[in-house]
Scaffold this motif. Structure first.
Motif, PDB file in Angstrom:
ATOM      1  N   THR A  41      -1.681  -5.865  -5.859  1.00 15.94           N
ATOM      2  CA  THR A  41      -2.065  -6.602  -4.653  1.00 15.94           C
ATOM      3  C   THR A  41      -1.106  -6.308  -3.512  1.00 15.94           C
ATOM      4  O   THR A  41      -1.515  -6.128  -2.359  1.00 15.94           O
ATOM      5  CB  THR A  41      -2.072  -8.117  -4.955  1.00 15.94           C
ATOM      6  N   TYR A  42       0.171  -6.231  -3.807  1.00 13.42           N
ATOM      7  CA  TYR A  42       1.183  -5.958  -2.781  1.00 13.42           C
ATOM      8  C   TYR A  42       1.029  -4.543  -2.216  1.00 13.42           C
ATOM      9  O   TYR A  42       1.297  -4.319  -1.035  1.00 13.42           O
ATOM     10  CB  TYR A  42       2.573  -6.146  -3.381  1.00 13.42           C
ATOM     11  N   ALA A  43       0.580  -3.612  -3.042  1.00 17.05           N
ATOM     12  CA  ALA A  43       0.423  -2.233  -2.580  1.00 17.05           C
ATOM     13  C   ALA A  43      -0.678  -2.115  -1.531  1.00 17.05           C
ATOM     14  O   ALA A  43      -0.627  -1.234  -0.675  1.00 17.05           O
ATOM     15  CB  ALA A  43       0.115  -1.321  -3.762  1.00 17.05           C
ATOM     16  N   PHE A  44      -1.663  -3.004  -1.561  1.00 20.38           N
ATOM     17  CA  PHE A  44      -2.775  -2.936  -0.619  1.00 20.38           C
ATOM     18  C   PHE A  44      -2.647  -3.972   0.495  1.00 20.38           C
ATOM     19  O   PHE A  44      -3.627  -4.356   1.116  1.00 20.38           O
ATOM     20  CB  PHE A  44      -4.104  -3.148  -1.362  1.00 20.38           C
ATOM     21  N   ARG A  45      -1.444  -4.422   0.797  1.00 17.24           N
ATOM     22  CA  ARG A  45      -1.264  -5.509   1.755  1.00 17.24           C
ATOM     23  C   ARG A  45      -1.600  -5.133   3.194  1.00 17.24           C
ATOM     24  O   ARG A  45      -1.957  -5.975   3.976  1.00 17.24           O
ATOM     25  CB  ARG A  45       0.153  -6.046   1.667  1.00 17.24           C
ATOM     26  N   SER A  46      -1.469  -3.871   3.567  1.00 14.38           N
ATOM     27  CA  SER A  46      -1.683  -3.523   4.978  1.00 14.38           C
ATOM     28  C   SER A  46      -2.921  -2.668   5.182  1.00 14.38           C
ATOM     29  O   SER A  46      -3.066  -2.042   6.231  1.00 14.38           O
ATOM     30  CB  SER A  46      -0.455  -2.782   5.497  1.00 14.38           C
ATOM     31  N   VAL A  47      -3.815  -2.619   4.224  1.00 17.82           N
ATOM     32  CA  VAL A  47      -5.012  -1.780   4.352  1.00 17.82           C
ATOM     33  C   VAL A  47      -5.924  -2.310   5.460  1.00 17.82           C
ATOM     34  O   VAL A  47      -6.507  -1.547   6.223  1.00 17.82           O
ATOM     35  CB  VAL A  47      -5.755  -1.700   3.002  1.00 17.82           C
ATOM     36  N   GLY A  48      -6.021  -3.606   5.605  1.00 15.15           N
ATOM     37  CA  GLY A  48      -6.916  -4.196   6.614  1.00 15.15           C
ATOM     38  C   GLY A  48      -6.425  -3.993   8.026  1.00 15.15           C
ATOM     39  O   GLY A  48      -7.237  -4.012   8.971  1.00 15.15           O
ATOM     40  N   THR A  49      -5.149  -3.804   8.251  1.00 16.21           N
ATOM     41  CA  THR A  49      -4.628  -3.658   9.608  1.00 16.21           C
ATOM     42  C   THR A  49      -4.631  -2.217  10.100  1.00 16.21           C
ATOM     43  O   THR A  49      -4.342  -1.961  11.257  1.00 16.21           O
ATOM     44  CB  THR A  49      -3.189  -4.199   9.682  1.00 16.21           C
ATOM     45  N   ARG A  50      -4.945  -1.280   9.252  1.00 14.54           N
ATOM     46  CA  ARG A  50      -4.943   0.139   9.652  1.00 14.54           C
ATOM     47  C   ARG A  50      -6.140   0.504  10.500  1.00 14.54           C
ATOM     48  O   ARG A  50      -6.083   1.430  11.295  1.00 14.54           O
ATOM     49  CB  ARG A  50      -4.912   1.035   8.411  1.00 14.54           C
ATOM     50  N   HIS A  51      -7.242  -0.195  10.327  1.00 11.37           N
ATOM     51  CA  HIS A  51      -8.482   0.185  11.011  1.00 11.37           C
ATOM     52  C   HIS A  51      -8.786  -0.738  12.153  1.00 11.37           C
ATOM     53  O   HIS A  51      -8.651  -1.872  12.160  1.00 11.37           O
ATOM     54  CB  HIS A  51      -9.640   0.202  10.012  1.00 11.37           C
TER      55      HIS A  51
END
Length: 51
Positions: A41-51
């Motif tokens: 879960t921590y590894a995917f913490r910033s996926v939503g802010t990239r786009h």
């Protein structure tokens, strides 16, 4: 009826098998599993802010 159920429960309790591992192993396994899910879960913490 109740005496039959009690007798069946007593026989089932007598023939029950012990745990395959000590109880500590189950606790450590649960802790490691939850820690792994936390890291994923921590590894995917910033996926939503990239786009």
């Amino acid at each position: 009826m109740h005496a039959t159920l009690i007798a069946a429960a007593e026989t089932a309790a007598e023939h029950s098998e012990a745990l395959p591992f000590p109880p500590v192993v189950f606790g450590v396994g649960a802790f490691v599993g939850l820690l792994a899910m936390l890291l994923v879960t921590y590894a995917f913490r910033s996926v939503g802010t990239r786009h």
